[in-house]
Every structure is written in structure tokens, then in C-alpha cells.
Design a protein around this motif. Structure first.
Motif, PDB file in Angstrom:
ATOM      1  N   GLU A  52      -7.748  -3.949  -2.079  1.00 58.80           N
ATOM      2  CA  GLU A  52      -5.957  -4.529  -1.952  1.00 58.80           C
ATOM      3  C   GLU A  52      -6.263  -5.514  -0.650  1.00 58.80           C
ATOM      4  OE1 GLU A  52      -3.683  -3.712  -2.926  1.00 58.80           O
ATOM      5  OE2 GLU A  52      -4.032  -2.288  -3.912  1.00 58.80           O
ATOM      6  N   LYS A  55      -7.797  -8.680  -2.384  1.00 59.28           N
ATOM      7  CA  LYS A  55      -6.466  -9.084  -2.965  1.00 59.28           C
ATOM      8  C   LYS A  55      -4.818  -9.752  -2.364  1.00 59.28           C
ATOM      9  CE  LYS A  55      -2.482  -8.145  -5.692  1.00 59.28           C
ATOM     10  NZ  LYS A  55      -1.867  -6.440  -6.752  1.00 59.28           N
ATOM     11  N   LYS A  56      -5.433  -9.897  -1.219  1.00 64.46           N
ATOM     12  CA  LYS A  56      -4.710 -10.190  -0.128  1.00 64.46           C
ATOM     13  C   LYS A  56      -4.692 -11.905   0.063  1.00 64.46           C
ATOM     14  CE  LYS A  56      -1.320  -6.363   1.588  1.00 64.46           C
ATOM     15  NZ  LYS A  56      -1.980  -5.244   2.430  1.00 64.46           N
TER      16      LYS A  56
END
Length: 133
Positions: A52, A55-56
Motif C-alpha cells: 500500500e 502504491k501511494k
């Protein structure tokens, strides 16, 4: 040079110690028209948290899928193929590092050795693989 989208496809399982290096090696490819697609095979460590975060930070489209139970590499690669948007798929391992020229070198090999104009009409793709280097 080939310009269509290439999917960088990752399967991962409990790879919290190695996944960042592997994904960053995809980010650092000199071929820039890529997407990242990851399927987590029901990790029990903090692999998903790291995904996550990546991904950011991603400069590319980045998709994460998670299995509800551990299914194994063959099953996961089939899911990656289904989820892929790329003309080609480059399978990455969650504990490997790829040189920045990996995708461009593999594409050049396929284009050099195959009649690429006829490949677009095939229902299957040529296979290009490499040894450790």
C-alpha cells in the motif's frame, strides 16, 4: 522501439523483507510504459502494508489483489494474466532485483527474433526468459 503497455506482474507471499527492493526495480526500468499488478497470496506479515505504501509512491498505475487463502504460484500467475492490461507481461519475483534494462532488453529480443507484425494477430504470446543475468 516498442511502445505499448507492459505489465510488471508480481506474486507475493510473506515478502515484507524483500518486496520493496523488487517493486523498486520495476519502478526503475528504463522502459517507462508499465503498470504494476501484484497479487498477495494471503500473507500473514506486513507485506500488504508495504505494498500500500509503494502504491501511494508509484509513478505508474499500481493494482493490488489479495487472495483469501494461499493458492500457489500457478494459480496466481493465471490471475495476473487476467488482471493485466499490458500487451506483454513481465513476471517479477517478490525477492528479486531486476536490472533497469530488463524489460527493454526482453522486448528488443522478442521484436528482433519474431515477426512482430504477425504477433499482434496471435492469441498467444512469444515467451522470452532469461537466466539470472
Amino acid at each position: 522501439m516498442y511502445k505499448d503497455l507492459v505489465t510488471c506482474a508480481f506474486t507475493t507471499y510473506n515478502a515484507s523483507e524483500t518486496i520493496e527492493i523488487a517493486i523498486n526495480s520495476a519502478f526503475n526500468q528504463n522502459f517507462k510504459n508499465i503498470e504494476i499488478v501484484v497479487i498477495d497470496d494471503c500473507s500473514t506479515d506486513n507485506t500488504l502494508d508495504k505494498l500500500e505504501k509503494l502504491k501511494k509512491q508509484s509513478p505508474y498505475p499500481f493494482f493490488i489483489f489479495k487472495n483469501k487463502k494461499n493458492m500457489g504460484i500457478g494459480f496466481n500467475r493465471n490471475i495476473l494474466i487476467e488482471k493485466s492490461n499490458g500487451e506483454f507481461i513481465a513476471f517479477f519475483d517478490d525477492d528479486d532485483f531486476s536490472y533497469s534494462s530488463r524489460i527493454s532488453a526482453q522486448l528488443n529480443t522478442i521484436i528482433s527474433y519474431e515477426n512482430y507484425s504477425t504477433l499482434k494477430n496471435l492469441k498467444q504470446s512469444p515467451l522470452c526468459y532469461a537466466n539470472r543475468y
